[in-house]
Design a protein around this motif. Sequence first.
Motif, short mmCIF file in Angstrom:
data_model
loop_
_atom_site.label_atom_id
_atom_site.label_comp_id
_atom_site.label_asym_id
_atom_site.label_seq_id
_atom_site.Cartn_x
_atom_site.Cartn_y
_atom_site.Cartn_z
N ASP A 24 0.82 -1.20 0.00
CA ASP A 24 0.00 0.00 0.00
C ASP A 24 0.86 1.26 0.00
OD1 ASP A 24 -2.32 -1.45 -0.07
OD2 ASP A 24 -2.75 -1.27 2.08
N ASP A 28 1.03 4.02 -2.92
CA ASP A 28 0.80 5.44 -2.64
C ASP A 28 1.93 6.30 -3.18
OD1 ASP A 28 -1.60 4.91 -1.43
OD2 ASP A 28 -0.96 5.43 0.60
N ASP A 78 -10.85 0.17 -5.39
CA ASP A 78 -9.69 1.01 -5.07
C ASP A 78 -9.48 2.13 -6.08
OD1 ASP A 78 -9.20 -0.63 -2.92
OD2 ASP A 78 -7.77 -1.89 -4.00
N LYS A 79 -10.11 2.04 -7.22
CA LYS A 79 -9.87 2.99 -8.31
C LYS A 79 -10.13 4.43 -7.88
CE LYS A 79 -10.53 3.05 -13.24
NZ LYS A 79 -11.22 2.43 -14.35
N GLN A 80 -11.25 4.67 -7.24
CA GLN A 80 -11.59 6.03 -6.83
C GLN A 80 -10.57 6.58 -5.85
OE1 GLN A 80 -13.84 8.03 -8.13
NE2 GLN A 80 -13.16 9.67 -6.78
N LEU A 81 -10.14 5.77 -4.90
CA LEU A 81 -9.14 6.20 -3.93
C LEU A 81 -7.82 6.50 -4.63
CD1 LEU A 81 -8.22 6.66 -1.01
CD2 LEU A 81 -7.69 4.22 -0.89
N GLN A 82 -7.44 5.68 -5.58
CA GLN A 82 -6.19 5.89 -6.32
C GLN A 82 -6.25 7.17 -7.14
OE1 GLN A 82 -5.94 2.19 -8.41
NE2 GLN A 82 -4.95 1.15 -6.71
N GLU A 84 -8.06 9.75 -6.47
CA GLU A 84 -8.01 10.85 -5.50
C GLU A 84 -6.58 11.13 -5.05
OE1 GLU A 84 -10.72 10.09 -2.28
OE2 GLU A 84 -12.44 10.01 -3.63
N ILE A 85 -5.79 10.08 -4.83
CA ILE A 85 -4.39 10.26 -4.43
C ILE A 85 -3.63 11.00 -5.53
CG2 ILE A 85 -2.20 9.07 -3.98
CD1 ILE A 85 -3.90 6.88 -2.55
N ASP A 88 -4.93 14.68 -5.73
CA ASP A 88 -4.46 15.47 -4.59
C ASP A 88 -3.00 15.86 -4.75
OD1 ASP A 88 -6.94 15.38 -3.37
OD2 ASP A 88 -6.38 13.82 -1.91
#
Length: 145
Positions: A24, A28, A78-82, A84-85, A88
Amino acid sequence: MYKYLTLFILFCLCTSTYAEAVVDVKNDIELKTKGNALANYDVCKSLATQSGDKVMAYYYDEMHRLTITETTLESQVDKQLQVEIIEDEYDKALSILKKINSAGLYQLCLNRFDSVSRQYYTTKLAAKLEQAQLEKTKPEKSELE
């Protein structure tokens, strides 16, 4: 015997959890690096466009496109979180880059765009423009017939 088995199972669970955490963190870092790279490419493209350097603008546009193309996102969950990272980090990098003197930043962009790349992308851009011109004239020829 059960004592060793219990310790072994705990060890396996801990190792598995640690491995997932390491993956993870690595993901990131990779996603943040992509966000930084995309911001750099956008700023360099913008500066090249402002200075009238079409070849350098094309180069940085291609680098941006290739970075997005090469970005493989994991599962849908996980796509949406990725995303967003990446977004950001892109926003953070862009805000930092906007604070830098544009002449100095342009020089950095120019230094990364070496002469070999310039020759290659000059040829590639010329071919692309020629292809676009050919496609533009095709409808004109069919209208005449």
